[in-house]
Design an enzyme around this catalytic site. Structure first.
Site, PDB file in Angstrom:
ATOM      1  N   ASP A 146      32.996   4.618  54.515  1.00  6.23           N
ATOM      2  CA  ASP A 146      32.230   5.301  55.567  1.00  6.23           C
ATOM      3  C   ASP A 146      30.821   4.740  55.684  1.00  6.23           C
ATOM      4  OD1 ASP A 146      32.112   7.075  57.673  1.00  6.23           O
ATOM      5  OD2 ASP A 146      31.729   8.840  56.428  1.00  6.23           O
ATOM      6  N   LYS A 148      27.707   3.525  57.304  1.00  6.56           N
ATOM      7  CA  LYS A 148      27.019   3.684  58.602  1.00  6.56           C
ATOM      8  C   LYS A 148      25.589   4.130  58.307  1.00  6.56           C
ATOM      9  CE  LYS A 148      29.075   8.311  59.087  1.00  6.56           C
ATOM     10  NZ  LYS A 148      29.716   9.268  60.001  1.00  6.56           N
ATOM     11  N   ASN A 151      24.717   7.427  56.705  1.00  2.42           N
ATOM     12  CA  ASN A 151      25.018   7.667  55.291  1.00  2.42           C
ATOM     13  C   ASN A 151      24.125   6.864  54.351  1.00  2.42           C
ATOM     14  OD1 ASN A 151      26.934   9.614  55.720  1.00  2.42           O
ATOM     15  ND2 ASN A 151      28.658   8.189  55.722  1.00  2.42           N
ATOM     16  N   ASP A 164      27.457  10.117  50.567  1.00  4.13           N
ATOM     17  CA  ASP A 164      28.663  10.599  51.238  1.00  4.13           C
ATOM     18  C   ASP A 164      29.915   9.816  50.827  1.00  4.13           C
ATOM     19  OD1 ASP A 164      30.250  12.066  52.842  1.00  4.13           O
ATOM     20  OD2 ASP A 164      29.146  11.719  54.690  1.00  4.13           O
ATOM     21  N   THR A 192      34.444   6.123  60.600  1.00  2.61           N
ATOM     22  CA  THR A 192      33.829   6.587  61.836  1.00  2.61           C
ATOM     23  C   THR A 192      34.098   5.505  62.879  1.00  2.61           C
ATOM     24  OG1 THR A 192      32.135   7.659  60.490  1.00  2.61           O
ATOM     25  CG2 THR A 192      31.651   7.390  62.834  1.00  2.61           C
TER      26      THR A 192
HETATM   27  P1  ATP Z   1      29.752  14.390  57.477  1.00  2.00           P
HETATM   28  O1  ATP Z   1      31.199  14.352  57.118  1.00  2.00           O
HETATM   29  O2  ATP Z   1      29.435  15.091  58.755  1.00  2.00           O
HETATM   30  O3  ATP Z   1      29.062  13.063  57.331  1.00  2.00           O
HETATM   31  P2  ATP Z   1      29.359  15.590  54.936  1.00  2.00           P
HETATM   32  O4  ATP Z   1      30.012  16.926  54.847  1.00  2.00           O
HETATM   33  O5  ATP Z   1      30.036  14.451  54.300  1.00  2.00           O
HETATM   34  O6  ATP Z   1      29.030  15.303  56.441  1.00  2.00           O
HETATM   35  P3  ATP Z   1      26.871  14.637  53.943  1.00  2.00           P
HETATM   36  O7  ATP Z   1      26.931  13.505  54.918  1.00  2.00           O
HETATM   37  O8  ATP Z   1      26.980  14.312  52.516  1.00  2.00           O
HETATM   38  O9  ATP Z   1      27.929  15.742  54.321  1.00  2.00           O
HETATM   39  O10 ATP Z   1      25.533  15.460  54.170  1.00  2.00           O
HETATM   40  C1  ATP Z   1      25.165  15.956  55.446  1.00  2.00           C
HETATM   41  C2  ATP Z   1      23.733  15.579  55.750  1.00  2.00           C
HETATM   42  O11 ATP Z   1      22.850  16.187  54.788  1.00  2.00           O
HETATM   43  C3  ATP Z   1      23.449  14.093  55.640  1.00  2.00           C
HETATM   44  O12 ATP Z   1      23.723  13.424  56.842  1.00  2.00           O
HETATM   45  C4  ATP Z   1      21.974  14.065  55.263  1.00  2.00           C
HETATM   46  O13 ATP Z   1      21.163  14.157  56.406  1.00  2.00           O
HETATM   47  C5  ATP Z   1      21.789  15.330  54.425  1.00  2.00           C
HETATM   48  N1  ATP Z   1      21.858  14.996  52.998  1.00  2.00           N
HETATM   49  C6  ATP Z   1      22.982  14.807  52.275  1.00  2.00           C
HETATM   50  N2  ATP Z   1      22.714  14.510  50.996  1.00  2.00           N
HETATM   51  C7  ATP Z   1      21.363  14.511  50.897  1.00  2.00           C
HETATM   52  C8  ATP Z   1      20.445  14.249  49.823  1.00  2.00           C
HETATM   53  N3  ATP Z   1      20.882  13.950  48.599  1.00  2.00           N
HETATM   54  N4  ATP Z   1      19.123  14.329  50.076  1.00  2.00           N
HETATM   55  C9  ATP Z   1      18.698  14.643  51.323  1.00  2.00           C
HETATM   56  N5  ATP Z   1      19.492  14.886  52.376  1.00  2.00           N
HETATM   57  C10 ATP Z   1      20.811  14.827  52.181  1.00  2.00           C
HETATM   58 MG    MG Z   2      27.854  12.290  56.127  1.00  4.66          MG
END
Ligand code: ATP
Ligand code: MG
Length: 211
Positions: A146, A148, A151, A164, A192
């Site tokens: 993933d 991009k 991430n 992620d 994606t």
């Molecule tokens: P998606 O599948 O929609 O990408 P997800 O459920 O996998 O979302 P993440 O991408 O891990 O979730 O986290 C969502 C958002 O939270 C990220 O795009 C980022 O903006 C924020 N985020 C995640 N981890 C962190 C971190 N360690 N520190 C700061 N912000 C974070």
């Molecule tokens: Mg994400």
């Protein structure tokens, strides 16, 4: 427990900057597919972290239990300055929690959107970081699927970290772990749409090695 996560109570993270995942006063860093990412602070050490809260009901409804298990497994296997660190994982009735290294600099995506395009020098720099991070994952037979700019997170010192790992997979068969692990080609088309790797679309199987 089904998820084999270490069980520590959410209250152990008291003095949190945010609240519970259902608390409207919380400071939300981001919204993921299955829940929010909050800022939390450890009661005794005062260290700050990002807490990714995954809604168990939504995960089960979508049949994505294995993704959460794999995300946690991958994160416990990796140890690299360019990969987001998982400090702990635990759960309660409603959520699975991933206690993550905090990246307050935001997503590289935001910088790219503002800049329109990166200079060649900047692009090379980011590409080199991603390549190093991928080498570390490939050494451990982890396939990251993933990649991009959304991430790629920046910390307050502007260090880039891949985050992620929900879509990651293994290029060694897991069932054979106790015996001799067997190399396997993956065939799942995922990621994606705009960012899917050519070897994934080619549908000939992939294992993370250069196509
Ligand atoms: P998606 O599948 O929609 O990408 P997800 O459920 O996998 O979302 P993440 O991408 O891990 O979730 O986290 C969502 C958002 O939270 C990220 O795009 C980022 O903006 C924020 N985020 C995640 N981890 C962190 C971190 N360690 N520190 C700061 N912000 C974070
Ligand atoms: Mg994400």
């Amino acid at each position: 427990h089904k998820y084999h996560l270490e069980h520590i109570k959410f209250q152990d993270l008291d003095q949190r900057i945010g609240g519970t995942p259902d608390d409207p006063q919380q400071i939300i860093l981001g919204q993921g597919a299955f829940g929010r990412v909050l800022i939390v602070r450890h009661k005794s050490t005062k260290e700050t972290y990002a807490l990714k809260c995954l809604n168990k009901e939504q995960i089960v409804e979508n049949g994505l239990e294995q993704h959460v298990v794999d995300e946690r497994k991958v994160m416990t296997m990796i140890d690299h300055p360019f990969l987001l660190k998982l400090h702990k994982s635990f759960w309660d009735k409603k959520y699975v929690y991933l206690l993550l290294e905090l990246c307050l600099g935001g997503e590289l995506f935001t910088f790219l959107r503002k800049a329109g395009r990166f200079t060649e020098k900047a692009s090379r720099f980011y590409a080199a970081i991603v390549t190093r991070a991928f080498e570390h994952m490939h050494d451990k037979h982890i396939i990251y699927r993933d990649l991009k700019p959304e991430n790629l997170l920046l910390d307050t010192d502007n260090n880039l970290k891949i985050s992620d790992f929900g879509l990651s997979a293994f290029s060694l068969s897991q069932s054979a772990e106790e015996h001799t692990p067997v190399a396997q080609l993956l065939h799942t088309t995922c990621g994606t749409p705009n960012y899917v790797a050519p070897e994934v679309l080619a549908d000939r199987g992939y294992d993370g090695k250069a196509a």
